[in-house]
Each structure stands twice: as structure tokens, then as C-alpha cells.
Design a protein around this motif. Structure first.
Motif, PDB file in Angstrom:
ATOM      1  N   THR A 173       0.815  -1.217   0.000  1.00 19.96           N
ATOM      2  CA  THR A 173       0.000   0.000   0.000  1.00 19.96           C
ATOM      3  C   THR A 173       0.847   1.266   0.000  1.00 19.96           C
ATOM      4  OG1 THR A 173      -0.172   0.276   2.415  1.00 19.96           O
ATOM      5  CG2 THR A 173      -1.713  -1.274   1.358  1.00 19.96           C
ATOM      6  N   GLY A 174       2.167   1.096   0.108  1.00 16.97           N
ATOM      7  CA  GLY A 174       3.053   2.241   0.151  1.00 16.97           C
ATOM      8  C   GLY A 174       3.379   2.727   1.548  1.00 16.97           C
ATOM      9  N   GLU A 175       3.012   1.932   2.576  1.00 11.72           N
ATOM     10  CA  GLU A 175       3.274   2.343   3.951  1.00 11.72           C
ATOM     11  C   GLU A 175       4.532   1.672   4.478  1.00 11.72           C
ATOM     12  OE1 GLU A 175       0.904   3.131   8.127  1.00 11.72           O
ATOM     13  OE2 GLU A 175       0.012   1.769   6.643  1.00 11.72           O
ATOM     14  N   PHE A 176       5.357   2.460   5.162  1.00 10.56           N
ATOM     15  CA  PHE A 176       6.582   1.949   5.762  1.00 10.56           C
ATOM     16  C   PHE A 176       6.255   1.019   6.917  1.00 10.56           C
ATOM     17  CE2 PHE A 176       9.805   2.512   9.160  1.00 10.56           C
ATOM     18  CZ  PHE A 176      10.924   2.042   8.499  1.00 10.56           C
ATOM     19  N   GLY A 193       7.847   7.877  13.292  1.00  7.24           N
ATOM     20  CA  GLY A 193       7.060   8.732  12.408  1.00  7.24           C
ATOM     21  C   GLY A 193       7.877   9.382  11.320  1.00  7.24           C
ATOM     22  N   VAL A 194       9.128   9.775  11.636  1.00  8.40           N
ATOM     23  CA  VAL A 194       9.960  10.379  10.598  1.00  8.40           C
ATOM     24  C   VAL A 194      10.263   9.364   9.494  1.00  8.40           C
ATOM     25  CG1 VAL A 194      10.946  12.163  12.076  1.00  8.40           C
ATOM     26  CG2 VAL A 194      12.062   9.931  11.947  1.00  8.40           C
ATOM     27  N   TYR A 195      10.457   8.108   9.859  1.00  9.85           N
ATOM     28  CA  TYR A 195      10.698   7.060   8.863  1.00  9.85           C
ATOM     29  C   TYR A 195       9.441   6.780   8.055  1.00  9.85           C
ATOM     30  CZ  TYR A 195      15.281   5.935  10.819  1.00  9.85           C
ATOM     31  OH  TYR A 195      16.586   5.998  11.232  1.00  9.85           O
ATOM     32  N   ARG A 196       8.296   6.758   8.725  1.00  8.34           N
ATOM     33  CA  ARG A 196       7.037   6.515   8.021  1.00  8.34           C
ATOM     34  C   ARG A 196       6.753   7.633   7.026  1.00  8.34           C
ATOM     35  NH1 ARG A 196       3.058   6.984  11.788  1.00  8.34           N
ATOM     36  NH2 ARG A 196       1.535   6.190  10.279  1.00  8.34           N
ATOM     37  N   SER A 197       7.215   8.835   7.336  1.00 11.50           N
ATOM     38  CA  SER A 197       7.093   9.936   6.373  1.00 11.50           C
ATOM     39  C   SER A 197       8.101   9.767   5.246  1.00 11.50           C
ATOM     40  CB  SER A 197       7.323  11.281   7.070  1.00 11.50           C
ATOM     41  OG  SER A 197       6.374  11.519   8.077  1.00 11.50           O
ATOM     42  N   GLY A 198       9.351   9.559   5.600  1.00 12.98           N
ATOM     43  CA  GLY A 198      10.418   9.545   4.612  1.00 12.98           C
ATOM     44  C   GLY A 198      10.362   8.397   3.636  1.00 12.98           C
ATOM     45  N   PHE A 199       9.890   7.237   4.075  1.00 16.86           N
ATOM     46  CA  PHE A 199       9.869   6.069   3.206  1.00 16.86           C
ATOM     47  C   PHE A 199       8.478   5.742   2.659  1.00 16.86           C
ATOM     48  CE2 PHE A 199      13.813   4.917   5.643  1.00 16.86           C
ATOM     49  CZ  PHE A 199      14.668   5.032   4.550  1.00 16.86           C
ATOM     50  N   ALA A 200       7.510   6.600   2.923  1.00 19.59           N
ATOM     51  CA  ALA A 200       6.172   6.372   2.375  1.00 19.59           C
ATOM     52  C   ALA A 200       6.248   6.353   0.850  1.00 19.59           C
ATOM     53  CB  ALA A 200       5.216   7.455   2.843  1.00 19.59           C
ATOM     54  N   ALA A 201       5.524   5.433   0.254  1.00 19.10           N
ATOM     55  CA  ALA A 201       5.504   5.315  -1.209  1.00 19.10           C
ATOM     56  C   ALA A 201       4.122   5.632  -1.768  1.00 19.10           C
ATOM     57  CB  ALA A 201       5.936   3.914  -1.626  1.00 19.10           C
ATOM     58  N   ALA A 202       3.276   6.244  -0.959  1.00 23.12           N
ATOM     59  CA  ALA A 202       1.948   6.670  -1.402  1.00 23.12           C
ATOM     60  C   ALA A 202       1.607   7.957  -0.672  1.00 23.12           C
ATOM     61  CB  ALA A 202       0.897   5.592  -1.098  1.00 23.12           C
ATOM     62  N   GLN A 203       0.925   8.874  -1.367  1.00 18.47           N
ATOM     63  CA  GLN A 203       0.672  10.193  -0.793  1.00 18.47           C
ATOM     64  C   GLN A 203      -0.126  10.113   0.498  1.00 18.47           C
ATOM     65  OE1 GLN A 203       1.780  13.261  -2.304  1.00 18.47           O
ATOM     66  NE2 GLN A 203       1.308  13.976  -0.237  1.00 18.47           N
ATOM     67  N   ASP A 204      -1.161   9.262   0.519  1.00 16.63           N
ATOM     68  CA  ASP A 204      -1.992   9.219   1.721  1.00 16.63           C
ATOM     69  C   ASP A 204      -1.229   8.669   2.923  1.00 16.63           C
ATOM     70  OD1 ASP A 204      -1.999   6.642   0.464  1.00 16.63           O
ATOM     71  OD2 ASP A 204      -3.805   6.086   1.588  1.00 16.63           O
ATOM     72  N   LYS A 205      -0.296   7.731   2.683  1.00 14.02           N
ATOM     73  CA  LYS A 205       0.508   7.197   3.791  1.00 14.02           C
ATOM     74  C   LYS A 205       1.470   8.263   4.309  1.00 14.02           C
ATOM     75  CE  LYS A 205      -1.514   3.305   2.998  1.00 14.02           C
ATOM     76  NZ  LYS A 205      -2.702   2.938   3.792  1.00 14.02           N
ATOM     77  N   TYR A 206       2.050   9.013   3.394  1.00 14.72           N
ATOM     78  CA  TYR A 206       2.916  10.120   3.807  1.00 14.72           C
ATOM     79  C   TYR A 206       2.126  11.161   4.588  1.00 14.72           C
ATOM     80  CZ  TYR A 206       5.273  14.630   3.369  1.00 14.72           C
ATOM     81  OH  TYR A 206       5.809  15.864   3.626  1.00 14.72           O
ATOM     82  N   HIS A 262      25.409   8.976   6.327  1.00  9.17           N
ATOM     83  CA  HIS A 262      24.625   7.740   6.270  1.00  9.17           C
ATOM     84  C   HIS A 262      23.305   7.951   5.541  1.00  9.17           C
ATOM     85  CE1 HIS A 262      22.417   4.156   7.318  1.00  9.17           C
ATOM     86  NE2 HIS A 262      21.478   4.913   7.849  1.00  9.17           N
ATOM     87  N   TYR A 263      22.512   8.879   6.005  1.00  9.83           N
ATOM     88  CA  TYR A 263      21.176   9.038   5.433  1.00  9.83           C
ATOM     89  C   TYR A 263      21.232   9.432   3.958  1.00  9.83           C
ATOM     90  CZ  TYR A 263      18.795   8.600   9.942  1.00  9.83           C
ATOM     91  OH  TYR A 263      18.282   8.131  11.123  1.00  9.83           O
ATOM     92  N   TYR A 264      22.087  10.382   3.624  1.00 10.29           N
ATOM     93  CA  TYR A 264      22.081  10.895   2.260  1.00 10.29           C
ATOM     94  C   TYR A 264      22.799   9.986   1.273  1.00 10.29           C
ATOM     95  CZ  TYR A 264      20.051  15.271   3.873  1.00 10.29           C
ATOM     96  OH  TYR A 264      19.199  16.214   4.408  1.00 10.29           O
ATOM     97  N   GLN A 265      23.708   9.130   1.747  1.00  9.21           N
ATOM     98  CA  GLN A 265      24.439   8.270   0.824  1.00  9.21           C
ATOM     99  C   GLN A 265      23.905   6.840   0.765  1.00  9.21           C
ATOM    100  OE1 GLN A 265      28.603   8.678   1.954  1.00  9.21           O
ATOM    101  NE2 GLN A 265      28.822  10.487   0.649  1.00  9.21           N
ATOM    102  N   VAL A 266      23.153   6.425   1.768  1.00 12.57           N
ATOM    103  CA  VAL A 266      22.629   5.052   1.780  1.00 12.57           C
ATOM    104  C   VAL A 266      21.233   4.969   1.172  1.00 12.57           C
ATOM    105  CG1 VAL A 266      21.877   3.167   3.299  1.00 12.57           C
ATOM    106  CG2 VAL A 266      24.069   4.303   3.709  1.00 12.57           C
ATOM    107  N   HIS A 267      20.393   5.978   1.432  1.00 13.49           N
ATOM    108  CA  HIS A 267      19.009   5.929   0.950  1.00 13.49           C
ATOM    109  C   HIS A 267      18.935   6.450  -0.485  1.00 13.49           C
ATOM    110  CE1 HIS A 267      17.938   6.546   5.471  1.00 13.49           C
ATOM    111  NE2 HIS A 267      18.261   5.300   5.205  1.00 13.49           N
ATOM    112  N   THR A 268      19.463   5.654  -1.402  1.00  8.43           N
ATOM    113  CA  THR A 268      19.562   6.121  -2.783  1.00  8.43           C
ATOM    114  C   THR A 268      18.219   6.157  -3.501  1.00  8.43           C
ATOM    115  OG1 THR A 268      20.142   3.861  -3.434  1.00  8.43           O
ATOM    116  CG2 THR A 268      21.952   5.407  -3.052  1.00  8.43           C
ATOM    117  N   ASP A 269      17.207   5.466  -2.961  1.00  9.04           N
ATOM    118  CA  ASP A 269      15.877   5.580  -3.557  1.00  9.04           C
ATOM    119  C   ASP A 269      15.290   6.958  -3.289  1.00  9.04           C
ATOM    120  OD1 ASP A 269      15.911   4.808  -0.886  1.00  9.04           O
ATOM    121  OD2 ASP A 269      13.949   3.838  -0.972  1.00  9.04           O
ATOM    122  N   ILE A 270      15.726   7.598  -2.208  1.00  6.63           N
ATOM    123  CA  ILE A 270      15.278   8.953  -1.887  1.00  6.63           C
ATOM    124  C   ILE A 270      16.250   9.988  -2.449  1.00  6.63           C
ATOM    125  CG2 ILE A 270      14.768  10.566  -0.005  1.00  6.63           C
ATOM    126  CD1 ILE A 270      14.027   8.203   1.738  1.00  6.63           C
TER     127      ILE A 270
END
Length: 336
Positions: free
Chosen positions: A11-14, A177-190, A279-287
Motif C-alpha cells: 500500500t506504500g506504507e513503511f 514517524g519520521v521514517y514513516r514519512s520519509g519512506f512512504a511510497a503513497a501520498q496518503d501514507k505520507y 549515512h542518510y544521504y548516501q545510503v538511501h539512494t531511492d530517496i
């Protein structure tokens, strides 16, 4: 998308997985894993908020000589967190190049995520636990016989119901909550995660306007768990995780509270903004596919006066501040 032992569902939820290895190290000498100074090694990343709170609790309680610590590179590869900060890329105590090796020593067929913090049994080389929700509490309750003289009570019995309630809310809406925002893959989940995060931050702002600490008048487990998210908020979560209604520096009580803790002995020397950002900026390459690490924000303001002393409170209660850390454990000074 998989980030260590976490994933985004259909559903796009972390979704944050429960710790697979949830054994506990207990004061009972007959336990499978008994409290025994020198037997265990704590493995952390200075970038990880869950590992960071283990470092703070360990420092405040004076357990440095009882539980040694290994620090991983802030940038993992596909084989997990690696010990490339050590000579020959091998942890000098465990003799391994990746914390994943301790996972497989414990369970050869393990196929789950590899996470820190992790505690390893040095004699066997096996992982004991990666249960980040329980580990700090056990340092307070099970390792009491080895706390330093003057160690604060971070989990006082009389306040445990309130502490547990607060850390539950903070975990759901802020830490996770910050992770659930950052990795959400659907607008409503974000949207849901973002609104839950800032509603809770507003609640914390109001709660901390008239009191120095979250529960009682001393630093407790609740403060440590909130701090490790707040210290990463402006450098990482505000932009990288799209938690951008406002910055921490724009919330007066929370910003002063975070600086108060940061400037308290036992906190400052555990914060490494360089590791956090890379770490955050170099590992999370999908973001962040370019892996570019932002130069900002200006972090010198963490040392500015906070004025929270006017609210009273005693940081360490009837205890005392921790002494200066061993030279090798001034983690704030580490650079690659």
C-alpha cells in the motif's frame, strides 16, 4: 524497498519489523545470557538513532568498562554494516568484517535484515540481541551492579508507567514517524505519518514549555529516546524525509530542550553529525539517488544558551555527571 530489516508494503506504507533476536542479558547467573562484564560487545553506528541511545545510556550509567563498543562505517554496503573504520577492516575484538557475520554465527540460515544496535557474545562470536526497544532498559535494570557511583536512575520504578506511556507515543509518532514519512511510497501514507508527527511534536512543545524534562524532574529514558530523533531532525529528517512543516529550530521549547540535553555531559560526545548526514544521504539512494550530502544546516547553534535551567529540575537527580569519556570514545570528533 528494503532498509535493513524494514520495508514498504504493497500500500506504500513503511513497516518496521520486530527484532528477530530478542534474547535478554539478565542479572540471573543461571540465565542463558547472564550479566558478565567484559563478555559482550555492543556494536553501533553513530548515524543510527536506535544505536545512539544505547551509547548515551551506557555513558550515563558508566558501563564503558563493562561493555566494550565497536563502531561501524556510517555507509553500509549490500553485506551489511561494516567495520571499515578499524585496521584491516576488521573489528579488533570480534575479528569480523561485518556485523552480519555475528548474525550468521547465531543462525546460519538467517535471511532477515541486519541492524544495529547489536550485542555480541565475544567468546562464541554469536549475536545475542538486536532488540533496540529493550536493550537500553536492560542496561538500567539488569546491569545495576556495575553502574558507576553516582549513576542516575534513568528508569525509576515510580515513574515507569508514565515513562512507558510517553515513550510509546514518541516511538509511534516521532521516532518511527519520521521514517514513516520519509519512506512512504503513497501520498496518503505520507500525509498520515506527517500529520501524526507534527501533531505529536506540537504536543511535546506544549508539554515541555513549562517543564524541563518529559517525565519527572530528571533525565529519564523518555528524554534519551526523544533526543536522538531531535538531534537528527534539521540535518536529515526535515529535508531528506520531507518532514518540513517547520524546523526544530522554529519550535522554541523543543529547540531549547534539545540544546539543554545536547550540552549535558554524556550526550555531546556521542553526537556525530558527519556520520549522521553521510549515512542518510548516501545510503538511501531511492530517496537521494545522487548521494549528494548537503552542506547545511549550520550546526554551531547547538552550543548556544538554552535558558532551561530556569525551569528547575536536576539532570542527574541524586547522582552525578559522568566523567569524561575514554579518549577513544569521544565519538563527536570522529571523521573518516
Amino acid at each position: 524497498m528494503v532498509e535493513n530489516n524494514h520495508s514498504t508494503d504493497s500500500t506504500g506504507e513503511f513497516q518496521r519489523s520486530l527484532s528477530h533476536f530478542d534474547d535478554r542479558i539478565l542479572a540471573d547467573p543461571n540465565a542463558q545470557w547472564p550479566v558478565e562484564p567484559g563478555r559482550y560487545r555492543l556494536v553501533v553506528s553513530l548515524a543510527c538513532p536506535w544505536a545512539h541511545r544505547m551509547l548515551i545510556v551506557r555513558r550515563l550509567l558508566g558501563l564503558e568498562s563493562s561493555i566494550s563498543v565497536g563502531v561501524t562505517d556510517p555507509v553500509q554496503d549490500e553485506r551489511s554494516w561494516r567495520f571499515t573504520l578499524d585496521p584491516d577492516d576488521v573489528d579488533p575484538v570480534l575479528g569480523i568484517g561485518f556485523i552480519g557475520d555475528a548474525y550468521y554465527a547465531r543462525e546460519p540460515d538467517y535471511r532477515g535484515g541486519i541492524s544495529v544496535p547489536a550485542i555480541v557474545d565475544i567468546p562464541s562470536g554469536e549475536l545475542v540481541t538486536n532488540d533496540y526497544l529493550q536493550m537500553t532498559l536492560d542496561l538500567s535494570t539488569e546491569w545495576g551492579g556495575f553502574h558507576r557511583d553516582g549513576a542516575p536512575d534513568l528508569y525509576p520504578v515510580a515513574l515507569r508507567p508514565e515513562i512507558d506511556e510517553v515513550i510509546g507515543l514518541v516511538f509511534r509518532d516521532v521516532n518511527n514517524g519520521v521514517y514513516r514519512s520519509g519512506f512512504a511510497a503513497a501520498q496518503d501514507k505520507y500525509d498520515r505519518a506527517y500529520n501524526g508527527l507534527f501533531n505529536r511534536l506540537d504536543w511535546l512543545e506544549e508539554r515541555l514549555t513549562g517543564r524541563r524534562y518529559l517525565v519527572g524532574d530528571t533525565i529519564t529514558e523518555a528524554d534519551i529516546r526523544l533526543f536522538t530523533t531531535l538531534v537528527r531532525f534539521d540535518p536529515v529528517y526535515h529535508g531528506h524525509f520531507k518532514c518540513n512543516r517547520n524546523k526544530l529550530t522554529e519550535m522554541p521549547a523543543l529547540w531549547a530542550y534539545a540544546r539543554d540535553l545536547y550540552q549535558t555531559p554524556g550526550f555531546t560526545d556521542t553526537v556525530n553529525f558527519d556520520h549522521i548526514k553521510r549515512h542518510y544521504y548516501q545510503v538511501h539512494t531511492d530517496i537521494n539517488p545522487t548521494k549528494i550530502v548537503p552542506l547545511g544546516p549550520d550546526l554551531t547553534n547547538w552550543d548556544t544558551p538554552h535558558g532551561r535551567e530556569a525551569l528547575g529540575g536536576r539532570p542527574f537527580g541524586d547522582g552525578t555527571p559522568p566523567p569524561a569519556p575514554p579518549e577513544a570514545e569521544v565519538f563527536a570528533d570522529w571523521r573518516l
